[in-house]
Write an enzyme that holds these catalytic residues in place. Sequence first.
Site, PDB file in Angstrom:
ATOM      1  N   HIS A 235      -6.258   2.573  -4.808  1.00 29.97           N
ATOM      2  CA  HIS A 235      -6.424   2.559  -3.347  1.00 29.97           C
ATOM      3  C   HIS A 235      -7.266   3.753  -2.897  1.00 29.97           C
ATOM      4  O   HIS A 235      -7.317   4.049  -1.720  1.00 29.97           O
ATOM      5  CB  HIS A 235      -5.044   2.566  -2.688  1.00 29.97           C
ATOM      6  CG  HIS A 235      -5.001   2.184  -1.248  1.00 29.97           C
ATOM      7  ND1 HIS A 235      -5.754   1.169  -0.696  1.00 29.97           N
ATOM      8  CD2 HIS A 235      -4.276   2.697  -0.214  1.00 29.97           C
ATOM      9  CE1 HIS A 235      -5.490   1.063   0.593  1.00 29.97           C
ATOM     10  NE2 HIS A 235      -4.602   1.989   0.921  1.00 29.97           N
TER      11      HIS A 235
ATOM     12  N   ASP B 153       0.858  -1.175   0.000  1.00 24.95           N
ATOM     13  CA  ASP B 153       0.000   0.000   0.000  1.00 24.95           C
ATOM     14  C   ASP B 153       0.896   1.228   0.000  1.00 24.95           C
ATOM     15  O   ASP B 153       1.883   1.288   0.734  1.00 24.95           O
ATOM     16  CB  ASP B 153      -0.922   0.010   1.214  1.00 24.95           C
ATOM     17  CG  ASP B 153      -2.100  -0.945   1.062  1.00 24.95           C
ATOM     18  OD1 ASP B 153      -2.189  -1.642   0.029  1.00 24.95           O
ATOM     19  OD2 ASP B 153      -2.931  -1.002   1.983  1.00 24.95           O
TER      20      ASP B 153
ATOM     21  N   HIS C 241       3.824  -2.218   3.661  1.00 23.06           N
ATOM     22  CA  HIS C 241       3.804  -0.795   3.334  1.00 23.06           C
ATOM     23  C   HIS C 241       5.215  -0.385   2.931  1.00 23.06           C
ATOM     24  O   HIS C 241       6.175  -0.681   3.645  1.00 23.06           O
ATOM     25  CB  HIS C 241       3.310   0.023   4.530  1.00 23.06           C
ATOM     26  CG  HIS C 241       1.865  -0.185   4.807  1.00 23.06           C
ATOM     27  ND1 HIS C 241       1.401  -1.257   5.525  1.00 23.06           N
ATOM     28  CD2 HIS C 241       0.775   0.534   4.430  1.00 23.06           C
ATOM     29  CE1 HIS C 241       0.079  -1.190   5.587  1.00 23.06           C
ATOM     30  NE2 HIS C 241      -0.324  -0.119   4.934  1.00 23.06           N
TER      31      HIS C 241
END
Length: 183
Positions: A55, A4, A154
Amino acid sequence: MTFDEGYENGYTPKILDILRDEKVPAAFFVVKPYIVSNPEIIKRMSDEGHLVCNHSNHHPSMATVTDPEKFKAEFTDVEEAYKEVVGTDMPKFFRPPMGKFSEESLKMTKDLGYSSIFWSFAYVDWYNNQQPTHDFAKNKIYSRTHPGAIVLLHSNSQTNSEILDDVITHWKEEGYTLKFVSK
């Protein structure tokens, strides 16, 4: 393997180097501000064969966005920014921010032509000033790895950038094959 991308912390290029050297594909779920601020990284992700996926624009809980036009704009704003940078349409994969959804948000996502992609496991790796130790992170990742896993990391994590090569090597030694999420 999925990442992400809410903001850049200087570690994504190193992560991309490792993925390239290990010949591992990944899916990067990006918000519009990330695309706008890092077009060269977005282009590199795409050029190196990774999926660059949606996202949302503002990273809201999609379950709380009930107005159909506002909901759609969370997708289309990202799509337009991506197309401006890369020149092609964005793959139709979506990761709801924070994993929050409702039956209605899943339906609206599907109606926009997207597949929702969640994860099998994640760990707390996104706090810049509270990075896990290498041993903690590797142990957490290894203990939760299983066939068919969708790993959420991440890329703003310094720890992830420093252990990724070891993690990929470990997975390969364990007999895992790393490939794209699919519909």
